[in-house]
Write a protein that holds these residues in place. Structure first.
Motif, PDB file in Angstrom:
ATOM      1  N   CYS A   1      21.344  -3.633  35.470  1.00 38.37           N
ATOM      2  CA  CYS A   1      21.498  -2.250  35.041  1.00 38.37           C
ATOM      3  C   CYS A   1      22.870  -2.154  34.398  1.00 38.37           C
ATOM      4  O   CYS A   1      23.859  -2.583  34.979  1.00 38.37           O
ATOM      5  CB  CYS A   1      21.415  -1.275  36.217  1.00 38.37           C
ATOM      6  N   ARG A   2      22.921  -1.624  33.202  1.00 38.74           N
ATOM      7  CA  ARG A   2      24.186  -1.550  32.505  1.00 38.74           C
ATOM      8  C   ARG A   2      24.844  -0.188  32.662  1.00 38.74           C
ATOM      9  O   ARG A   2      25.990  -0.014  32.302  1.00 38.74           O
ATOM     10  CB  ARG A   2      23.948  -1.857  31.020  1.00 38.74           C
ATOM     11  N   CYS A   3      24.087   0.776  33.182  1.00 44.70           N
ATOM     12  CA  CYS A   3      24.618   2.146  33.213  1.00 44.70           C
ATOM     13  C   CYS A   3      25.274   2.523  34.531  1.00 44.70           C
ATOM     14  O   CYS A   3      26.308   3.165  34.546  1.00 44.70           O
ATOM     15  CB  CYS A   3      23.506   3.153  32.956  1.00 44.70           C
ATOM     16  N   THR A   4      24.649   2.177  35.630  1.00 44.88           N
ATOM     17  CA  THR A   4      25.005   2.827  36.896  1.00 44.88           C
ATOM     18  C   THR A   4      26.044   2.084  37.725  1.00 44.88           C
ATOM     19  O   THR A   4      26.559   2.648  38.692  1.00 44.88           O
ATOM     20  CB  THR A   4      23.770   2.974  37.799  1.00 44.88           C
TER      21      THR A   4
ATOM     22  N   THR B   1      20.317  -2.182  27.987  1.00 41.33           N
ATOM     23  CA  THR B   1      19.112  -2.916  28.383  1.00 41.33           C
ATOM     24  C   THR B   1      17.956  -2.740  27.393  1.00 41.33           C
ATOM     25  O   THR B   1      17.072  -3.576  27.335  1.00 41.33           O
ATOM     26  CB  THR B   1      18.658  -2.497  29.795  1.00 41.33           C
TER      27      THR B   1
ATOM     28  N   GLN C   1      20.171   6.618  34.866  1.00 38.25           N
ATOM     29  CA  GLN C   1      20.900   7.141  33.707  1.00 38.25           C
ATOM     30  C   GLN C   1      20.014   6.982  32.483  1.00 38.25           C
ATOM     31  O   GLN C   1      19.140   7.804  32.252  1.00 38.25           O
ATOM     32  CB  GLN C   1      22.260   6.471  33.573  1.00 38.25           C
ATOM     33  N   CYS C   2      20.187   5.893  31.738  1.00 32.56           N
ATOM     34  CA  CYS C   2      19.310   5.759  30.570  1.00 32.56           C
ATOM     35  C   CYS C   2      17.877   5.556  31.020  1.00 32.56           C
ATOM     36  O   CYS C   2      16.942   5.866  30.300  1.00 32.56           O
ATOM     37  CB  CYS C   2      19.782   4.631  29.667  1.00 32.56           C
ATOM     38  N   GLY C   3      17.706   5.005  32.207  1.00 32.50           N
ATOM     39  CA  GLY C   3      16.359   4.892  32.764  1.00 32.50           C
ATOM     40  C   GLY C   3      15.572   3.687  32.298  1.00 32.50           C
ATOM     41  O   GLY C   3      14.436   3.491  32.716  1.00 32.50           O
ATOM     42  N   PHE C   4      16.175   2.862  31.474  1.00 32.78           N
ATOM     43  CA  PHE C   4      15.398   1.740  30.935  1.00 32.78           C
ATOM     44  C   PHE C   4      15.174   0.653  31.978  1.00 32.78           C
ATOM     45  O   PHE C   4      14.136   0.014  32.021  1.00 32.78           O
ATOM     46  CB  PHE C   4      16.094   1.153  29.702  1.00 32.78           C
ATOM     47  N   CYS C   5      16.163   0.472  32.837  1.00 29.61           N
ATOM     48  CA  CYS C   5      16.005  -0.527  33.895  1.00 29.61           C
ATOM     49  C   CYS C   5      15.200   0.036  35.059  1.00 29.61           C
ATOM     50  O   CYS C   5      14.797  -0.712  35.954  1.00 29.61           O
ATOM     51  CB  CYS C   5      17.371  -0.976  34.411  1.00 29.61           C
TER      52      CYS C   5
HETATM   53  S1  FES Z   1      20.042   3.202  33.966  1.00 33.57           S
HETATM   54 FE1  FES Z   1      20.490   2.363  32.024  1.00 33.57          FE
HETATM   55  S2  FES Z   1      20.274   0.255  32.413  1.00 33.57           S
HETATM   56 FE2  FES Z   1      20.038   1.091  34.368  1.00 33.57          FE
END
Ligand code: FES
Ligand code: FAD
Ligand code: FES
Lengths: 311, 930
Positions: free
Chosen positions: B139-142, B360, B98-102
């Motif tokens: 991971c905060r998104c998925t 993250t 998602q956000c891709g940061f993790c």
């Molecule tokens: S995709 Fe956003 S923190 Fe994992």
């Protein structure tokens, strides 16, 4: 933040110790560094020299010598389970190692470092700025314990998962200093002082952990924490039932040192539990309250006894 | 400094490195490999994972000098010859990004994990091993679900004959309703997507802040003399230089970039140093001397509602001598009457601790000035409102400010205010004439906060014995911290958003927000209504018990219909409450299982309701809610420009899907340029779950206009009836195929003697709601509905609660991209589990105790239950292709469903979050009379 002035990667035990003696300022041995470096980031670790031990191959062995296993202090927590001799004889040690931090950390963290992992407290394991704002406590050169408001001593909690189990299994460590090598029971190094939690000389190196193989002994390890990974323990219990019917109970994370209770399988176990609940000097320095952690000692020990077929 | 040699991604490096430098900084700052992310710098999040000699390590706690002669592999090296690694492909395909940061850290961890997995014990064991293996990577998104799926599929396929794998050819021509990865997923999984702190400009100064150590204190003096003497320090700013106040709401312009005369919370910025390096700036901060005179602080709601006597208020506002920031009250129907009509009434009190977004990616920004004025690249959800705030604080016209949002590592509401650090770097950049950048530490992110308000509430409900809701009355207090932020809206949302999803004729609430000397609270996923929803859903559960009706049935009886109005005059159009609840009942086998579970197990249900975009702008103006421009040029590519802010929720992809669908062309012909206030038309930003509905509608409007242009040009040239033209499959044709043009042929026709064509689409909310004061709160052109059923296991001897399964369903109108919607739902439920079970912001004398990812307990993969997401489609009449929000509303039902499951399991009613094992145990014992 910019704490130490220099960094040396030692290649031999002798070199590591020599560097320790040579340096004029403060220094610290660095094994995996997973405890030291985080403390450094927070400004709690300010040694001028870090002596990295990870290049010393002589500390990475696992050997069975007669009726004991010797584990090099630099063996990584994640690797313990890969040694059949350890997995077969000390599954509880594998459990405890597996309960430390997170999977990636365990690929760096060592058993020696785990035994000497610094004591912790929610009011201490904070950044320099935070501690200044809170008012420095005993453990960072202040004159009060924030957790208790007391003026006497620091009870930052002992947190080592593996040491908790190792002590219950009567393990020893081999300690090498400049001119001497000694083998001492692990439990003797813990002082109960949250500020200086162990009594090893600063220049001493733990070279190995030695665990007696007593066929038929059984150990149960349990850990209370909020999440199933990453978290330090809020309580650890290890119970070893010997062949001869003796019990060695070790509690972690409820006092500044591991708490040891010796008993017999045919003692009144309720009384043993009551004693264990009473013994540690537990304070409110953790996410779980003192009261709850104490209460859980009872539950965890009861369950351990049940698993050992004693209750 | 020491010389070190190592190989990174196959290339030999010989560098001079400081003793204290960590591998992560060397990789990022010396070598420029910014794919490796820094989320915590304390070993607690896994974002920085790389391979050293083939073993995964956390590079943020690995001394660089340790890596002498090592072979280091970072995310950038996984793809070979332009081809993604198969595991990376799986991440993309499965929607694990998602956000891709993790993502880089997650992929590196998974790469080192997969060879160790034991595949011989079945799928369940495999899943558990994967959860275990990634349990140090937050991971905060998925909600981890798609990550786990990706890894599982990867290993299973690795161990089968590669030729036997059938890859579904993705249908090129269909857009809406087809699951697809985000358009930028590949870039993210390669570590090539630049986030705010990855963007390096020449000649940049680095900024660090000195923060207050008092919760409430007058600043007597600030002495920067010694700090300025430090070599490498270029500028030190203090509050007096930037006195203009700002805030996200027009009514709460109560914050300054740095404290001016006094500090209002521990952690407030008092001075800022810009220096050649961060280290120098940090050292300089220590040399600044501030004299404070502490004054009485207010740390709780109770402190702040009282008259404060001769003490000083936190803000000089309001007519009363207390620290109340905002009071609001609305009443509909007749509550007294409602109470009389009810056979059973119940009144309960609840308490909620503060919650942080836990994205993250820490905040980061770089600002510079040139002939075009100020440009700032920053991690923001609301470029537009930041644009306005910067112009105000910098005292320049709006046309001298440009805000660029790069890739963003999660927001959840936490990046939707203008922030002090953004003002400060802009200011210092102007003063020094150099770019100035800043990145916050995780501790600073927690101090910046703007998270969910700690709240207390007492709610009264009345019901007939047959189960008809007669009255709901809520009395709510929220703890806002030191500044206003979104607080006025939050106050209202706590109340107004209780008027659905159930029919209620007598409904009222009183709410107030207080200032306290703590980091400020603001908007967070499910804004304002999460805690009050918890209270109401818990009470419904309790009432169901009292009158002995199945709690699902009770809800089904009371749902509002579609196309109706609530008591507070919300216009309800599409409404999937019923379908959602029936779906989760079926999926969880509710009827057969409720009341028949093993000891300690319990099932709980709850429903939810949320806005799909606030109908009113935050700062009153007459602009459309969203404008989208499309440009079609001779090459056949459509450029979408939109001010909307993709924060990892996939909104850029959503825009592309809509435009592709309208024009009947493939996604490869679409290019999205978003969130750059110079280049893109205004969209109000990513908050209140508005983007799909509003920017999506604007995109659709624009695409229809472009289509019309194409139709007109063809009609004119070919003399064909406009109605006969079809746009599908990259072709424009009549049914009889008399005319059958490829897309590019059609584009050629359009371009004749004209060239590139630009069109503009917009979305303006319809006029909605009543005329009374407060009528605007919670107005939305559409609302979303959902339900969750949760199974928990409670350990009756320890009180510990484990969430085992979540079955959830959410009415998103139409899933434009089902995989993305699922991702939002799974992420919401994971976040809800955190708030229910483990997360809290804990203070000691106004000082946040758990300001890091070790002590602030975001659930790891092992703590996250199995999540079963179900999409309900009700085709909203006004949503783009029927779509409405899916990003926030879903979190509402899951938290009370967990608490209700605990009640079902052990008879303990939860009235405080997070659920504490200790409290549960105490109550279990009380119930048993121990
Ligand atoms: S995709 Fe956003 S923190 Fe994992
Ligand atoms: C997020 C996170 C979670 C964690 N969770 C846990 C947990 O759950 N349980 C737990 O026990 N720990 C935990 N830790 C702490 C740490 O990771 C472990 O204790 C680890 O085992 C320490 O080993 P190390 O090799 O990294 O030690 P280091 O950090 O290198 O060293 C620790 C101490 O031991 C000394 N030392 C190391 N080796 C020797 C030696 N051979 N001779 C003499 N002195 C030596 C060092 O000088 C230092 O004082 C966690 C850390 C992090 C970052
Ligand atoms: S940045 Fe290294 S673990 Fe979080």
């Amino acid at each position: 933040m910019i704490a130490e002035q220099s960094y040396i990667k030692a290649k031999t035990i002798e070199q590591a110790i020599k560097e320790a003696y040579l340096t004029q300022g403060s220094f610290r041995f660095l094994a995996g560094g997973t405890d030291v470096i985080v403390n450094k980031f927070q400004g709690n670790e300010t040694s001028q020299l870090l002596i990295d031990l990870t290049g010393i191959d002589a500390l990475k062995h696992v050997v069975v010598i007669e009726s004991q296993i010797e584990i090099g202090s630099l063996v990584k927590l994640d690797d313990l389970k890969k040694h059949k001799s350890i997995a077969d004889n000390f599954p509880a040690l594998v459990d405890a190692a597996h309960a430390v931090a997170s999977p990636v950390i365990r690929k760096t963290a060592t058993i020696g470092g785990n035994i000497l992992c610094d004591n912790r407290c929610i009011y201490y394991n904070q950044t320099e700025w935070w501690r200044k704002a809170a008012g420095y406590c005993f453990k960072c050169n202040g004159d009060i314990c924030i957790a208790t408001g007391g003026k006497n001593n620091c009870l930052a909690k002992f947190v080592s998962d593996t040491a908790t189990v190792l002590i219950s299994m009567n393990a020893c460590i081999e300690v090498v200093d400049n001119d001497k090598t000694s083998v001492i029971p692990i439990e003797t190094i813990y002082t109960g002082d949250g500020i200086h939690p162990n009594n090893l000389d600063r220049t001493s190196l733990i070279t190995a952990i030695i665990i007696p193989i007593n066929k038929g002994d059984k150990t149960i390890f349990k850990k209370l924490r909020q999440r199933e990974s990453i978290d330090f323990g809020s309580l650890m219990t290890a119970v070893t039932l010997r062949n001869n019917g003796s019990l060695k109970i070790v509690l972690g994370a409820v006092d500044a040192k591991p708490i040891i209770i010796e008993a017999k399988a045919n003692d009144k176990l309720d009384e043993v539990i009551a004693e264990a609940v009473k013994k540690p000097k537990t304070i409110n320095n953790d996410i779980f309250s003192r009261k709850y952690r104490k209460e859980m000692i009872g539950v965890y020990l009861k369950r351990s006894f049940q698993e050992l077929g004693l209750m | 400094m020491k010389q070190i040699s190592f190989k990174v991604n196959g290339r030999q490096y010989d560098l001079l490195v400081n003793s204290h430098e960590m591998l992560s900084t060397v990789l990022r700052e010396r070598i420029g490999l910014t794919g490796t992310k820094i989320g915590c710098e304390q070993g607690s999040c896994g974002a920085c994972t790389v391979l050293v000699n083939n073993e995964a390590v956390l590079s943020c706690i690995t001394p660089a000098l340790r890596c002498e002669n090592a072979d280091i592999i970072t995310i950038e090296a996984l793809a070979k010859d332009g081809e993604l690694h198969r595991l990376q492909k799986k991440f993309v395909e499965k929607g694990a990004i998602q956000c891709g940061f993790c993502t880089p850290g997650m992929v590196m961890t998974a790469i080192s994990l997969t060879p160790t997995l034991d595949l011989n014990n079945g799928k369940e064991s495999l899943i558990h091993q994967i959860k275990e293996g990634i349990s140090g990577n937050l991971c905060r998104c998925t909600g981890y679900k798609k990550v786990i799926d990706a890894v599982a599929e990867y290993v299973l396929e690795t161990n089968t004959d590669p030729d036997s794998i059938i890859i579904n050819p993705s249908d090129e021509t269909k857009s809406v309703g087809v699951s697809r990865p985000y358009i930028e997923a590949e870039k993210k999984v390669r570590g090539a997507a630049d986030y705010a702190n990855d963007i390096v400009m020449k000649n940049t100064l680095h900024c660090k802040f000195l923060r207050s150590i008092y919760p409430h204190a007058k600043i007597e003096s600030i002495d920067t003399t010694e700090a300025l003497k430090l070599e490498g320090v270029h500028y030190i700013a203090t509050g007096k230089e930037l006195p203009i106040t700002f805030g996200i709401l027009t009514v709460s312009q109560d914050e300054t970039a740095m404290a001016v005369d006094k500090v209002r919370y521990v952690g407030e910025i008092v001075a800022a140093v810009a220096a050649d390096t961060e280290d120098i700036a940090s050292e300089a901060c220590k040399l600044i001397k501030v004299n404070y005179i502490p004054i009485k602080e207010y740390l709780s709601i109770d402190d702040s509602i009282n008259d404060i006597g001769d003490n000083e208020r936190i803000h000089n506002q309001g007519k009363f001598n207390n620290n109340v920031h905002k009071k609001a009250e609305l009443r509909f129907g007749d509550q007294q009457q409602g109470l009389q009509e009810a056979d059973i009434t119940t009144k309960m009190s609840f308490e909620f601790l503060g919650i942080n977004h836990g994205f993250t990616e820490p905040h980061a920004a770089t600002a510079y000035w040139d002939e075009n004025g100020l440009t700032i690249t920053t991690a923001t959800q609301v470029p537009h409102y930041l644009h306005r705030a910067l112009a105000k604080v910098m005292e320049v016209p709006l046309n001298r400010v440009r805000v660029i949002k790069p890739y963003l590592g999660g927001g959840f509401g936490g990046k939707s205010d203008p922030f002090p650090h953004e003002m400060i770097v802009s200011h210092i950049a102007r003063k020094t004439g150099r770019p100035v950048s800043v990145r916050l530490t995780r501790e600073e992110v927690f101090l910046t906060n703007h998270g969910r308000h700690p709240s207390k509430m007492t709610v009264e409900m009345g019901i007939t014995k047959e189960g008809v809701f007669k009255v709901l009355d809520a009395d709510i207090a929220i703890d806002g911290g030191a500044y206003g932020s979104f607080g006025v809206v939050t106050s209202y949302y706590n109340g107004v958003l209780l008027q659905a999803p159930y029919k209620l004729n007598n409904f009222g609430f009183r709410t107030y927000r207080v200032y306290t000397n703590k980091p400020q609270c603001g908007a967070m996923r499910g804004h304002g209504a999460v805690n009050s929803r918890f209270a109401v859903e818990s009470m419904i559960d309790d009432l169901a018990n009292t009158i002995n009706i199945d709690p699902c049935e009770l809800r089904l009886m009371n749902f509002l219909d579609s196309n109706t109005q609530t008591v507070g005059q919300y216009r309800i159009t599409s409404n999937g409450s019923r379908e959602a609840l029936l779906k989760v009942m079926e999926e969880s086998d509710w009827k057969n299982r409720i009341g028949k579970l093993k000891e300690g197990h319990g099932l709980g249900v709850a429903c939810g309701f949320f806005i799909s975009g606030s109908a009113l702008p935050i700062i009153w103006n007459e602009l459309p809610q969203s404008v989208v421009h499309l440009k079609l040029d001779f090459d056949g590519r459509v450029l979408i420009t939109s001010g909307s802010s993709d924060i990892g929720q996939g909104s850029d992809t959503m825009l592309a899907i809509i435009v592709a669908e309208v024009l009947g062309i493939g996604m490869d012909k679409i290019f999205v340029l978003a969130a750059d206030t110079l280049l893109t038309p205004v969209d109000f930003g990513s908050y209140s779950s508005r983007v799909t509905f509003m920017a999506g509608n604007a995109a659709k409007d624009a695409a229809l206009k472009l289509k019309q242009e194409i139709v007109d040009s063809i009609v004119k040239l070919k003399g064909i009836n406009a109605e006969e033209l079809n746009f599908t499959n990259n072709r424009i044709f009549t049914n009889d195929k008399q005319l059958d043009l490829s897309w590019i042929e059609a584009v050629d026709i359009l371009m004749v003697k004209r060239g590139a064509v630009s069109v503009s689409g917009k979305y303006i909310s319809p006029k909605l709601g009543g005329d009374f004061k407060g009528a605007g709160a919670g107005l939305s052109p559409s609302y979303t509905f959902g339900a969750c059923i949760v199974e928990v296991k409670v350990d009756t001897e320890t009180g510990q609660v484990k969430v085992i399964d979540v079955w959830g369903a959410h009415d998103c109108g139409k899933a434009l991209n089902p995989m993305a919607v699922e991702g939002q739902l799974e992420g919401s439920w994971h976040m809800g589990v955190g708030q229910a079970i483990s997360e809290q912001m804990k203070y000691y004398k106004g000082l946040l105790l758990n300001n890091n990812f070790l002590d602030y307990k975001i659930p790891t993969a092992l703590d996250t239950p199995d999540i079963h997401a179900h999409i309900i489609e009700t085709i909203d009449p006004e949503g783009p292709f029927g779509a409405k929000e899916a990003g926030e509303g879903a979190i509402h039902p899951v938290i009370p469903a967990i608490a209700n499951a605990v009640y079902n399991a052990v008879g303990v009613r939860i009235t405080k979050l997070p659920i504490s094992a200790e409290d549960v145990l105490t109550q279990i014992k009380e119930n048993k009379g121990i």
